[in-house]
Write an enzyme that holds these catalytic residues in place. Structure first.
Site, PDB file in Angstrom:
ATOM      1  N   ILE A 214      -0.036  13.478   8.906  1.00  0.00           N
ATOM      2  CA  ILE A 214       0.064  14.671   9.142  1.00  0.00           C
ATOM      3  C   ILE A 214       1.264  14.703  10.541  1.00  0.00           C
ATOM      4  O   ILE A 214       2.063  14.541  10.549  1.00  0.00           O
ATOM      5  CB  ILE A 214      -0.868  15.109  10.480  1.00  0.00           C
TER       6      ILE A 214
ATOM      7  N   THR B 287       1.373  -1.231  -0.035  1.00  0.00           N
ATOM      8  CA  THR B 287       0.033  -0.136  -0.199  1.00  0.00           C
ATOM      9  C   THR B 287       0.666   1.477  -0.331  1.00  0.00           C
ATOM     10  O   THR B 287       0.606   2.242  -1.390  1.00  0.00           O
ATOM     11  CB  THR B 287      -1.299   0.254   0.836  1.00  0.00           C
TER      12      THR B 287
ATOM     13  N   LYS C 255       2.631   4.372  18.146  1.00  0.00           N
ATOM     14  CA  LYS C 255       2.808   5.893  18.205  1.00  0.00           C
ATOM     15  C   LYS C 255       2.891   6.832  19.466  1.00  0.00           C
ATOM     16  O   LYS C 255       4.085   7.515  19.077  1.00  0.00           O
ATOM     17  CB  LYS C 255       1.785   6.141  17.010  1.00  0.00           C
TER      18      LYS C 255
HETATM   19  P1  NAP Z   1       1.276  -3.891   2.693  1.00  0.00           P
HETATM   20  O1  NAP Z   1       0.911  -3.310   2.232  1.00  0.00           O
HETATM   21  O2  NAP Z   1       1.198  -5.534   3.134  1.00  0.00           O
HETATM   22  O3  NAP Z   1       2.537  -4.161   2.094  1.00  0.00           O
HETATM   23  C1  NAP Z   1       4.012  -4.936   2.419  1.00  0.00           C
HETATM   24  C2  NAP Z   1       5.150  -4.565   1.443  1.00  0.00           C
HETATM   25  O4  NAP Z   1       6.456  -5.916   1.796  1.00  0.00           O
HETATM   26  C3  NAP Z   1       4.475  -5.310   0.069  1.00  0.00           C
HETATM   27  O5  NAP Z   1       5.225  -5.529  -0.968  1.00  0.00           O
HETATM   28  C4  NAP Z   1       4.999  -7.091   0.691  1.00  0.00           C
HETATM   29  O6  NAP Z   1       6.132  -7.526  -0.474  1.00  0.00           O
HETATM   30  C5  NAP Z   1       6.562  -6.384   1.554  1.00  0.00           C
HETATM   31  N1  NAP Z   1       7.073  -6.992   2.554  1.00  0.00           N
HETATM   32  C6  NAP Z   1       6.979  -7.958   3.653  1.00  0.00           C
HETATM   33  N2  NAP Z   1       7.901  -8.325   4.391  1.00  0.00           N
HETATM   34  C7  NAP Z   1       9.193  -8.427   3.582  1.00  0.00           C
HETATM   35  C8  NAP Z   1      10.167  -9.243   3.546  1.00  0.00           C
HETATM   36  N3  NAP Z   1      10.177 -10.226   4.477  1.00  0.00           N
HETATM   37  N4  NAP Z   1      10.632  -9.837   1.850  1.00  0.00           N
HETATM   38  C9  NAP Z   1      10.150  -9.083   0.898  1.00  0.00           C
HETATM   39  N5  NAP Z   1       9.218  -7.421   1.111  1.00  0.00           N
HETATM   40  C10 NAP Z   1       8.561  -8.023   1.715  1.00  0.00           C
HETATM   41  O7  NAP Z   1       2.024  -3.018   3.961  1.00  0.00           O
HETATM   42  P2  NAP Z   1       1.856  -1.243   4.225  1.00  0.00           P
HETATM   43  O8  NAP Z   1       0.062  -1.340   4.796  1.00  0.00           O
HETATM   44  O9  NAP Z   1       2.026  -0.324   2.770  1.00  0.00           O
HETATM   45  O10 NAP Z   1       2.655  -0.831   5.318  1.00  0.00           O
HETATM   46  C11 NAP Z   1       3.656  -0.801   5.192  1.00  0.00           C
HETATM   47  C12 NAP Z   1       3.828   0.127   6.707  1.00  0.00           C
HETATM   48  O11 NAP Z   1       3.917   0.871   6.584  1.00  0.00           O
HETATM   49  C13 NAP Z   1       4.372  -1.472   7.697  1.00  0.00           C
HETATM   50  O12 NAP Z   1       5.022  -0.625   8.461  1.00  0.00           O
HETATM   51  C14 NAP Z   1       2.925  -0.126   8.374  1.00  0.00           C
HETATM   52  O13 NAP Z   1       2.821  -0.155   9.475  1.00  0.00           O
HETATM   53  C15 NAP Z   1       3.569   1.001   8.004  1.00  0.00           C
HETATM   54  N6  NAP Z   1       2.303   2.038   7.454  1.00  0.00           N
HETATM   55  C16 NAP Z   1       1.251   2.310   7.120  1.00  0.00           C
HETATM   56  C17 NAP Z   1       0.274   2.500   6.026  1.00  0.00           C
HETATM   57  C18 NAP Z   1      -1.421   2.417   5.783  1.00  0.00           C
HETATM   58  O14 NAP Z   1      -1.954   3.167   6.311  1.00  0.00           O
HETATM   59  N7  NAP Z   1      -0.922   1.112   5.638  1.00  0.00           N
HETATM   60  C19 NAP Z   1       0.397   3.965   7.068  1.00  0.00           C
HETATM   61  C20 NAP Z   1       0.656   4.460   8.204  1.00  0.00           C
HETATM   62  C21 NAP Z   1       2.617   3.621   7.985  1.00  0.00           C
HETATM   63  P3  NAP Z   1       4.765  -8.333  -1.604  1.00  0.00           P
HETATM   64  O15 NAP Z   1       4.056  -7.388  -2.109  1.00  0.00           O
HETATM   65  O16 NAP Z   1       4.928  -9.330  -2.581  1.00  0.00           O
HETATM   66  O17 NAP Z   1       4.216  -9.330  -0.504  1.00  0.00           O
HETATM   67  N1  HSE Z   2      -2.772   0.853   9.914  1.00  0.00           N
HETATM   68  C1  HSE Z   2      -2.575   1.820  10.906  1.00  0.00           C
HETATM   69  C2  HSE Z   2      -4.253   2.409  11.125  1.00  0.00           C
HETATM   70  C3  HSE Z   2      -2.231   2.573   9.132  1.00  0.00           C
HETATM   71  O1  HSE Z   2      -4.977   2.178  10.605  1.00  0.00           O
HETATM   72  O2  HSE Z   2      -3.829   3.850  11.591  1.00  0.00           O
HETATM   73  C4  HSE Z   2      -1.599   3.769   9.523  1.00  0.00           C
HETATM   74  O3  HSE Z   2      -0.463   4.234  10.926  1.00  0.00           O
END
Ligand code: NAP
Ligand code: HSE
Length: 435
Positions: A135, A12, A204
Site C-alpha cells: 500500500i 523473502t 509502523k
Molecule cells: P528474511 O527472509 O529473513 O531475509 C533476510 C535476508 O537478510 C536473508 O537473505 C539473510 O541471509 C540476510 N541477512 C540477515 N542478517 C544478515 C547478516 N547479519 N549478514 C548478512 N546477511 C544477513 O527477511 P524478510 O522477510 O525478507 O524481511 C526483510 C526485511 O523486510 C525486514 O526488515 C522485515 O521487517 C521487512 N519486511 C518484510 C516483509 C515480509 O512480508 N516478509 C514485508 C515488509 C517488510 P541468508 O539468506 O543467508 O539467511
Molecule cells: N511481518 C510483517 C507482517 C511483514 O506480517 O505484516 C510486513 O511488514
C-alpha cells in the site's frame, strides 16, 4: 546510463526485488528511461537454496561489496533487525549512496539518527515497504495529503496477525496452525513474537504518526497489546454482538482536548465498517484529513512480491532523483527535527470496552460487579450471561460499557477482583466505533 542496485539481504523481500528487477527489466527501463541493474546482494549463507537463483557472483558475505562500492548508487536494506543494518545504512549514506529500506523496527527505533545522517549527507532514505506492504501510504501522507491537517489515522498494519484473526474467526483455525501458515507464506518476521505481540504494527504506527503529525512517539509511551490473549469464544461473542475483532492501530487528535492519542491493540469494530472487511494478509489504512475527508487504502500487507512492489517503487524514484540530481521532498517534516512529544497517557484515553468475566453462578454477583463499576463511574451499556459449566459452576458474563477513561476501568476491575467471585482472569477488548 544505468542505476546499479546493491541488496543487503536476499530473503523473502530481497528475492522479490530480484525477481521484479530481472523479470520486468524492459518495463522498468521504459518507465525510468534507463535500466536498473542488480550488482551485489549480501547474505549470511552463500550455499542456502534460493527460490529465484541469483546469477553467479551476485551473492556475497562481505557487506562492503555493497556499502561503499563506488559502482552502486542505491543500497536496498532488506536484511531486517537493528544491527548490523543500522551501521550499514549510516555507512552507505556517508559513502554518498541512497538508501531504500523495508525495516520498520530500525526506523521506529533509530529513525532520527538515520534521517539526520541523510540530511547531512544530502542522500535519500525511502521506506514505502516499511508500512503496510504494497500500500503506498507513505507517499499518500507525504505528498497526496500534504495539504491536510490530519485528524485521524486508523489501520490494520500487520499481515500475519490479520491472517491469524481471519482464520480463527472465519474458519475456526487454531492460533498455532494459522501462525504456522503465515510463517510458511513469508508474512511473519524472523521473530514472529514481533507480529503476534503487536510490536511490528507499533513500529509502523510510529512511522505513520511521524508522517501525519510530525511527532515521533516513543514506543514506551504507546499502549501496545498483541493478539495472543484472544480466545475463540471472544470471536463468537463479538460476532453475536455485531462486531469483528481486528488488531487496530490508531493515531488521532482528540477533538475535545486536541491531544494526540496513539494506541495499538485488538479492538472490536462494527462488522459493517470498511476496516472489518479487510481479511487475510490484507492491510488497510483510513486517513481523515480536514480537507480531504476519509481516504481508505487497502492491499497486501506482507509477502514477497507485494513488499517488493513497494521497494522497487522507491528504487525507481531514487534512480530518477539520482540521475537528474534533484532533491526529493524530505520524507516528513524533516524527521531529524521531529519533536519527541509525549502522547496522551494510555490511562487518560477513553474507549468503550467489552469485558468477559468467568464468575461463580450465585446470587449477588452481577449486582456486586455493577456496584464496583458504579463506584468508578463506569456505565454499563449491555450485559449478556451465557451457560453454566456444571463441573465448575461457572458462567460467562459479558459486559459492554459506555465510553470511559482506561484508568477508571482499571480501578473498577481492581475492585471487582477483590470481591472473590472471578474463576479466571477477566478478558478486556476495546470497542471502537471509528467515528
Ligand atoms: P528474511 O527472509 O529473513 O531475509 C533476510 C535476508 O537478510 C536473508 O537473505 C539473510 O541471509 C540476510 N541477512 C540477515 N542478517 C544478515 C547478516 N547479519 N549478514 C548478512 N546477511 C544477513 O527477511 P524478510 O522477510 O525478507 O524481511 C526483510 C526485511 O523486510 C525486514 O526488515 C522485515 O521487517 C521487512 N519486511 C518484510 C516483509 C515480509 O512480508 N516478509 C514485508 C515488509 C517488510 P541468508 O539468506 O543467508 O539467511
Ligand atoms: N511481518 C510483517 C507482517 C511483514 O506480517 O505484516 C510486513 O511488514
Amino acid at each position: 546510463m544505468q542505476t546499479n542496485i546493491g541488496l543487503l539481504g536476499y530473503g523473502t523481500v530481497g528475492e522479490g526485488v530480484a525477481r521484479i528487477i530481472s523479470l520486468e527489466e524492459t518495463l522498468l527501463s521504459q518507465k525510468i528511461g534507463w535500466p536498473l541493474k542488480l550488482s551485489k546482494a549480501l547474505v549470511r549463507d552463500l550455499t542456502a537454496p534460493r527460490g529465484f537463483p541469483p546469477p553467479p557472483g551476485l551473492l556475497t558475505t562481505n557487506p562492503f561489496d555493497v556499502v561503499g562500492n563506488p559502482d552502486i548508487q542505491v543500497v536496498v536494506e532488506v536484511m531486517g533487525g537493528i544491527e548490523p543494518a543500522r551501521t550499514l545504512i549510516l555507512k552507505a549514506l556517508e559513502f554518498g549512496q541512497h538508501v531504500v529500506t523495508a525495516n520498520k523496527a530500525l526506523l521506529a527505533t533509530c529513525g532520527k539518527e538515520i534521517f539526520e545522517k541523510a540530511a547531512q549527507t544530502k542522500r535519500e532514505v525511502f521506506f514505502e515497504a516499511a508500512v503496510a506492504g504494497a500500500i503506498p501510504v507513505i507517499r499518500t501522507l507525504k505528498e497526496g495529503l500534504a495539504a491536510n491537517r490530519i485528524q485521524s489515522v486508523f489501520g490494520i498494519l500487520n499481515g500475519t496477525t490479520n491472517y491469524i484473526l481471519t482464520s480463527m474467526s472465519q474458519h475456526a483455525t487454531s492460533f498455532d496452525t494459522a501462525l504456522a501458515e503465515a510463517k510458511s507464506l513469508g508474512y511473519a518476521e524472523a521473530d514472529p513474537t514481533m507480529d503476534i505481540e503487536g510490536e511490528d504494527a507499533a513500529h509502523k504506527l510510529v512511522l505513520l504518526t511521524a508522517l501525519a503529525y510530525g511527532v515521533l512517539p516513543s514506543l514506551k509511551d504507546i499502549h501496545i497489546e498483541g493478539i495472543t490473549k484472544l480466545e475463540p469464544l471472544d470471536f463468537n461473542f463479538a460476532a453475536a454482538l455485531g462486531y469483528v475483532i481486528k488488531l487496530l492501530a490508531k493515531a488521532a487528535l482528540n477533538p475535545e482536548d486536541g491531544r494526540l492519542e496513539v494506541s495499538l491493540n485488538p479492538a472490536m469494530l462494527p462488522k459493517e465498517h470498511l476496516l472489518s472487511g479487510v481479511t487475510g494478509v490484507m492491510n488497510a489504512v483510513m486517513v481523515r484529513g480536514h480537507a480531504s475527508g476519509d481516504i481508505f487504502l487497502s492491499g497486501a500487507g506482507a509477502g514477497m512480491l507485494p513488499t517488493a512492489s513497494a521497494v522497487v517503487g522507491d528504487i525507481i524514484e531514487v534512480a530518477r532523483l539520482e540521475q537528474t540530481g534533484a532533491q526529493s521532498i524530505r520524507p516528513s517534516l524533516g524527521w531529524h527535527s521531529l519533536k519527541g512529544d509525549a502522547v496522551k497517557p494510555a490511562g487518560d484515553i477513553r474507549s468503550s470496552y467489552y469485558l468477559r468475566f468467568s464468575v461463580e453462578d450465585r446470587p449477588g454477583v452481577l449486582s456486586s460487579l455493577a456496584g464496583a463499576f458504579a463506584k468508578h463511574n463506569i456505565s454499563i451499556a449491555q450485559v449478556i450471561q451465557k451457560g453454566v459449566d456444571p463441573l465448575t459452576n461457572t458462567v460467562y458474563l459479558v459486559i459492554l460499557t459506555h465510553s470511559a477513561p482506561e484508568r477508571d476501568l482499571s480501578h473498577a476491575l481492581e475492585l471487582a477482583g477483590t470481591l472473590g467471585f472471578f474463576t479466571a482472569k477477566p478478558q478486556l477488548i476495546r470497542v471502537e466505533n471509528l467515528n
